[in-house]
Design a protein around this motif. Structure first.
Motif, PDB file in Angstrom:
ATOM      1  N   ILE A 123      31.968  31.692  49.526  1.00 27.95           N
ATOM      2  CA  ILE A 123      31.893  32.008  48.251  1.00 27.95           C
ATOM      3  C   ILE A 123      30.439  32.200  47.891  1.00 27.95           C
ATOM      4  N   GLN A 124      30.041  33.288  47.404  1.00 26.46           N
ATOM      5  CA  GLN A 124      28.635  33.863  47.350  1.00 26.46           C
ATOM      6  C   GLN A 124      28.267  34.059  45.832  1.00 26.46           C
ATOM      7  N   GLN A 125      28.954  34.150  45.028  1.00 27.58           N
ATOM      8  CA  GLN A 125      28.782  34.182  43.437  1.00 27.58           C
ATOM      9  C   GLN A 125      29.968  33.707  42.533  1.00 27.58           C
ATOM     10  N   VAL A 126      29.676  32.697  41.793  1.00 25.53           N
ATOM     11  CA  VAL A 126      30.968  32.315  41.053  1.00 25.53           C
ATOM     12  C   VAL A 126      30.415  32.786  39.609  1.00 25.53           C
ATOM     13  N   ARG A 127      31.619  33.063  39.023  1.00 26.01           N
ATOM     14  CA  ARG A 127      31.419  33.443  37.462  1.00 26.01           C
ATOM     15  C   ARG A 127      32.681  32.545  36.825  1.00 26.01           C
ATOM     16  N   GLU A 128      32.658  32.388  35.482  1.00 23.89           N
ATOM     17  CA  GLU A 128      33.556  31.703  34.941  1.00 23.89           C
ATOM     18  C   GLU A 128      35.194  31.960  35.240  1.00 23.89           C
ATOM     19  N   ASN A 129      35.370  33.360  35.473  1.00 19.13           N
ATOM     20  CA  ASN A 129      36.925  33.592  36.007  1.00 19.13           C
ATOM     21  C   ASN A 129      36.820  34.500  36.969  1.00 19.13           C
ATOM     22  N   VAL A 130      35.956  34.709  37.870  1.00 18.16           N
ATOM     23  CA  VAL A 130      35.823  35.467  39.042  1.00 18.16           C
ATOM     24  C   VAL A 130      34.982  34.995  40.067  1.00 18.16           C
ATOM     25  N   ALA A 131      35.105  34.986  41.363  1.00 17.77           N
ATOM     26  CA  ALA A 131      34.144  34.652  42.368  1.00 17.77           C
ATOM     27  C   ALA A 131      34.038  35.733  43.341  1.00 17.77           C
ATOM     28  N   PHE A 132      32.882  35.962  43.893  1.00 19.84           N
ATOM     29  CA  PHE A 132      33.037  36.780  45.128  1.00 19.84           C
ATOM     30  C   PHE A 132      32.498  36.204  46.477  1.00 19.84           C
ATOM     31  N   ALA A 133      33.188  36.571  47.520  1.00 21.60           N
ATOM     32  CA  ALA A 133      32.954  35.834  48.689  1.00 21.60           C
ATOM     33  C   ALA A 133      32.792  37.121  49.726  1.00 21.60           C
ATOM     34  N   ALA A 134      32.437  36.601  50.807  1.00 20.99           N
ATOM     35  CA  ALA A 134      32.010  37.473  52.155  1.00 20.99           C
ATOM     36  C   ALA A 134      33.044  36.390  53.119  1.00 20.99           C
ATOM     37  N   VAL A 135      33.689  37.375  54.035  1.00 23.26           N
ATOM     38  CA  VAL A 135      34.276  36.958  55.247  1.00 23.26           C
ATOM     39  C   VAL A 135      33.392  36.472  56.136  1.00 23.26           C
ATOM     40  N   VAL A 136      33.893  35.097  56.639  1.00 17.48           N
ATOM     41  CA  VAL A 136      32.993  34.438  57.791  1.00 17.48           C
ATOM     42  C   VAL A 136      33.846  34.245  59.179  1.00 17.48           C
ATOM     43  N   ASP A 137      35.089  34.483  58.873  1.00 20.53           N
ATOM     44  CA  ASP A 137      36.299  34.444  60.075  1.00 20.53           C
ATOM     45  C   ASP A 137      37.704  34.969  59.929  1.00 20.53           C
ATOM     46  N   HIS A 138      37.754  36.179  60.714  1.00 14.90           N
ATOM     47  CA  HIS A 138      39.025  36.830  60.649  1.00 14.90           C
ATOM     48  C   HIS A 138      40.011  35.897  61.453  1.00 14.90           C
ATOM     49  N   THR A 139      40.042  35.074  61.838  1.00 12.80           N
ATOM     50  CA  THR A 139      40.970  34.799  62.968  1.00 12.80           C
ATOM     51  C   THR A 139      41.749  33.448  62.493  1.00 12.80           C
ATOM     52  N   LEU A 140      42.499  33.534  61.149  1.00 10.14           N
ATOM     53  CA  LEU A 140      43.261  32.351  60.663  1.00 10.14           C
ATOM     54  C   LEU A 140      44.722  32.688  61.156  1.00 10.14           C
TER      55      LEU A 140
END
Length: 139
Positions: free
Chosen positions: A122-139
């Motif tokens: 999680i890179q940026q958090v707002r009241e109703n939405v967050a923005f994130a970057a992928v750190v691992d595709h292997t789930l």
């Protein structure tokens, strides 16, 4: 993805017709959280979920009773720097993935596809939405 600092809210709602007009209902939790205020005027943007990239069907059994949760609200369920395992359920027109976590809180994840199960930071958090970057595709 560039998102304006003036973004107040992000949620899903149907467009309903009544008496020759069309309406979008604002969830009660948006008012309870103080994100939006009754009687104020807001500019809205609509993002279709009917695109070819959206292959998921709504799950009527997964709908939350938001009135039950509105009194318990104490902010976003994620924090900046937190790592989360999420599944991408939808894509917006710009191609960014949409995942949801507790209480339907939206996390926007660029460079993903519908069905991807990824670990994000999680890179940026707002009241109703967050923005994130992928750190691992292997789930």
């Amino acid at each position: 993805m560039d998102v304006s600092e003036s973004l107040k809210s992000l949620y899903t709602a149907p467009i309903e017709q009544a008496d020759g007009t069309h309406q979008i209902t604002v969830p009660e939790r948006e008012i309870a959280a103080g994100t939006l205020a009754e009687g104020e005027t807001y500019r809205i943007a609509l993002i279709s979920t009917d695109s070819d990239t959206d292959t998921t069907e709504p799950d009527p059994d997964h709908e939350l009773d938001h009135t039950e949760h509105q009194l318990e609200y104490d902010g976003p369920p994620v924090t900046e720097g937190e790592h989360r395992d999420v599944e991408i359920k939808h894509l917006v027109d710009q191609g960014d993935g949409i995942a949801k976590v507790e209480h339907g809180y939206v996390v926007i994840v660029p460079n993903t596809n519908v069905g991807d199960c990824v670990t994000v930071e999680i890179q940026q958090v707002r009241e109703n939405v967050a923005f994130a970057a992928v750190v691992d595709h292997t789930l």
